[in-house]
Write a protein that holds these residues in place. Sequence first.
Motif, PDB file in Angstrom:
ATOM      1  N   ARG A 114       0.823  -1.212   0.000  1.00 34.94           N
ATOM      2  CA  ARG A 114       0.000   0.000   0.000  1.00 34.94           C
ATOM      3  C   ARG A 114       0.856   1.260   0.000  1.00 34.94           C
ATOM      4  N   ARG A 115       2.072   1.159   0.483  1.00 28.87           N
ATOM      5  CA  ARG A 115       2.999   2.297   0.561  1.00 28.87           C
ATOM      6  C   ARG A 115       4.419   1.769   0.429  1.00 28.87           C
ATOM      7  N   PRO A 116       5.373   2.672   0.250  1.00 24.01           N
ATOM      8  CA  PRO A 116       6.766   2.232   0.180  1.00 24.01           C
ATOM      9  C   PRO A 116       7.238   1.591   1.489  1.00 24.01           C
ATOM     10  N   VAL A 117       8.157   0.669   1.366  1.00 28.80           N
ATOM     11  CA  VAL A 117       8.770   0.002   2.512  1.00 28.80           C
ATOM     12  C   VAL A 117       9.576   1.030   3.298  1.00 28.80           C
ATOM     13  N   GLN A 118       9.527   0.922   4.613  1.00 31.61           N
ATOM     14  CA  GLN A 118      10.315   1.777   5.490  1.00 31.61           C
ATOM     15  C   GLN A 118      11.200   0.889   6.354  1.00 31.61           C
ATOM     16  N   HIS A 119      12.366   1.419   6.749  1.00 30.70           N
ATOM     17  CA  HIS A 119      13.238   0.609   7.584  1.00 30.70           C
ATOM     18  C   HIS A 119      14.217   1.460   8.368  1.00 30.70           C
ATOM     19  N   ALA A 120      14.689   0.880   9.453  1.00 33.21           N
ATOM     20  CA  ALA A 120      15.725   1.470  10.287  1.00 33.21           C
ATOM     21  C   ALA A 120      16.457   0.325  10.964  1.00 33.21           C
ATOM     22  N   ASP A 121      17.771   0.329  10.814  1.00 26.79           N
ATOM     23  CA  ASP A 121      18.619  -0.715  11.397  1.00 26.79           C
ATOM     24  C   ASP A 121      18.090  -2.086  10.970  1.00 26.79           C
ATOM     25  N   ASP A 122      17.676  -2.945  11.911  1.00 28.17           N
ATOM     26  CA  ASP A 122      17.237  -4.288  11.537  1.00 28.17           C
ATOM     27  C   ASP A 122      15.718  -4.419  11.453  1.00 28.17           C
ATOM     28  N   ALA A 123      14.988  -3.308  11.534  1.00 27.41           N
ATOM     29  CA  ALA A 123      13.528  -3.331  11.479  1.00 27.41           C
ATOM     30  C   ALA A 123      13.035  -2.861  10.112  1.00 27.41           C
ATOM     31  N   VAL A 124      12.090  -3.613   9.558  1.00 24.47           N
ATOM     32  CA  VAL A 124      11.478  -3.271   8.272  1.00 24.47           C
ATOM     33  C   VAL A 124       9.966  -3.224   8.475  1.00 24.47           C
ATOM     34  N   LEU A 125       9.359  -2.134   8.042  1.00 27.23           N
ATOM     35  CA  LEU A 125       7.916  -1.945   8.167  1.00 27.23           C
ATOM     36  C   LEU A 125       7.322  -1.874   6.774  1.00 27.23           C
ATOM     37  N   PHE A 126       6.283  -2.681   6.531  1.00 26.74           N
ATOM     38  CA  PHE A 126       5.595  -2.577   5.252  1.00 26.74           C
ATOM     39  C   PHE A 126       4.099  -2.762   5.446  1.00 26.74           C
ATOM     40  N   HIS A 127       3.350  -1.988   4.655  1.00 25.71           N
ATOM     41  CA  HIS A 127       1.892  -1.963   4.720  1.00 25.71           C
ATOM     42  C   HIS A 127       1.363  -2.667   3.469  1.00 25.71           C
ATOM     43  N   TRP A 128       0.481  -3.625   3.653  1.00 21.29           N
ATOM     44  CA  TRP A 128       0.006  -4.447   2.551  1.00 21.29           C
ATOM     45  C   TRP A 128      -1.519  -4.441   2.481  1.00 21.29           C
ATOM     46  N   GLN A 129      -1.989  -4.936   1.359  1.00 18.45           N
ATOM     47  CA  GLN A 129      -3.416  -5.171   1.179  1.00 18.45           C
ATOM     48  C   GLN A 129      -3.596  -6.474   0.427  1.00 18.45           C
ATOM     49  N   LEU A 130      -4.773  -7.071   0.599  1.00 16.41           N
ATOM     50  CA  LEU A 130      -5.089  -8.334  -0.053  1.00 16.41           C
ATOM     51  C   LEU A 130      -6.392  -8.158  -0.817  1.00 16.41           C
ATOM     52  N   GLY A 131      -6.374  -8.563  -2.077  1.00 17.87           N
ATOM     53  CA  GLY A 131      -7.581  -8.490  -2.885  1.00 17.87           C
ATOM     54  C   GLY A 131      -7.303  -8.900  -4.313  1.00 17.87           C
ATOM     55  N   ALA A 132      -8.353  -9.004  -5.079  1.00 20.41           N
ATOM     56  CA  ALA A 132      -8.224  -9.311  -6.506  1.00 20.41           C
ATOM     57  C   ALA A 132      -7.778  -8.046  -7.236  1.00 20.41           C
ATOM     58  N   PRO A 133      -6.920  -8.187  -8.224  1.00 22.85           N
ATOM     59  CA  PRO A 133      -6.484  -7.006  -8.987  1.00 22.85           C
ATOM     60  C   PRO A 133      -7.674  -6.244  -9.559  1.00 22.85           C
ATOM     61  N   GLY A 134      -7.627  -4.920  -9.420  1.00 22.17           N
ATOM     62  CA  GLY A 134      -8.681  -4.070  -9.951  1.00 22.17           C
ATOM     63  C   GLY A 134      -9.897  -3.944  -9.057  1.00 22.17           C
ATOM     64  N   GLU A 135      -9.918  -4.641  -7.934  1.00 23.62           N
ATOM     65  CA  GLU A 135     -11.042  -4.571  -6.999  1.00 23.62           C
ATOM     66  C   GLU A 135     -10.575  -3.990  -5.671  1.00 23.62           C
ATOM     67  N   ASP A 136     -11.525  -3.555  -4.858  1.00 22.64           N
ATOM     68  CA  ASP A 136     -11.182  -3.057  -3.534  1.00 22.64           C
ATOM     69  C   ASP A 136     -10.575  -4.183  -2.697  1.00 22.64           C
ATOM     70  N   PRO A 137      -9.580  -3.860  -1.868  1.00 20.03           N
ATOM     71  CA  PRO A 137      -8.985  -4.888  -1.003  1.00 20.03           C
ATOM     72  C   PRO A 137     -10.010  -5.444  -0.014  1.00 20.03           C
ATOM     73  N   LEU A 139      -8.803  -7.090   2.730  1.00 25.75           N
ATOM     74  CA  LEU A 139      -8.066  -7.099   3.990  1.00 25.75           C
ATOM     75  C   LEU A 139      -6.835  -6.229   3.820  1.00 25.75           C
ATOM     76  N   ALA A 140      -6.411  -5.593   4.903  1.00 22.66           N
ATOM     77  CA  ALA A 140      -5.195  -4.786   4.868  1.00 22.66           C
ATOM     78  C   ALA A 140      -4.508  -4.902   6.220  1.00 22.66           C
ATOM     79  N   GLY A 141      -3.225  -4.622   6.222  1.00 21.34           N
ATOM     80  CA  GLY A 141      -2.478  -4.683   7.464  1.00 21.34           C
ATOM     81  C   GLY A 141      -1.072  -4.164   7.282  1.00 21.34           C
ATOM     82  N   SER A 142      -0.305  -4.324   8.324  1.00 18.31           N
ATOM     83  CA  SER A 142       1.093  -3.914   8.315  1.00 18.31           C
ATOM     84  C   SER A 142       1.919  -5.020   8.949  1.00 18.31           C
ATOM     85  N   ASP A 143       3.101  -5.218   8.443  1.00 20.77           N
ATOM     86  CA  ASP A 143       4.024  -6.193   9.013  1.00 20.77           C
ATOM     87  C   ASP A 143       5.296  -5.490   9.451  1.00 20.77           C
TER      88      ASP A 143
END
Length: 160
Positions: A114-137, A139-143
């Motif tokens: 959903r957005r660019p990957v962010q990171h600092a030292d050994d931590a990586v934060l990424f925001h994702w979404q799940l859905g069929a292409p061209g349709e609204d997601p 589910l969404a979350g962050s890891d």
Amino acid sequence: MRRAAGPVTPRVTARGLGLGLGLGLGLGLGLGRRHSGQQRHNGGVNPEDLVAAYLADVSNEADPDRRRTAIERLFDENVRYVDQDGAVDGREDFIRRIDALAAMMGPSTRFSLRRPVQHADDAVLFHWQLGAPGEDPVLAGSDIALVRDGRISRLYAVLD
């Protein structure tokens, strides 16, 4: 915005892993800054490449054997994974959890950033979404991934 005092303590909530201080986590780890895609991370790994490989070769891979090979390449043998269903420890338990999640996905559903990957030292934060292409997601979350020696050693999945 005021920065929270003290350490951030993850807590499990009804919606999954909660981060008690919300945005305080991003501020405390410096994750609010974006880094060049050319920058290398812990173990000489580019965080954007690591996340792209995780999404393409693990989260979106339908073939269990190819998914297992990717997990063996990208994840530490003693990986700890935490999501709303609880924690699993070790690569084999992680593979079983990911296989179970993959079995619940429809053939056209895909994970994407959903957005660019962010990171600092050994931590990586990424925001994702799940859905069929061209349709609204659906589910969404962050890891939040912790990287050690070029492999993911901890992965915390938080649903929105």
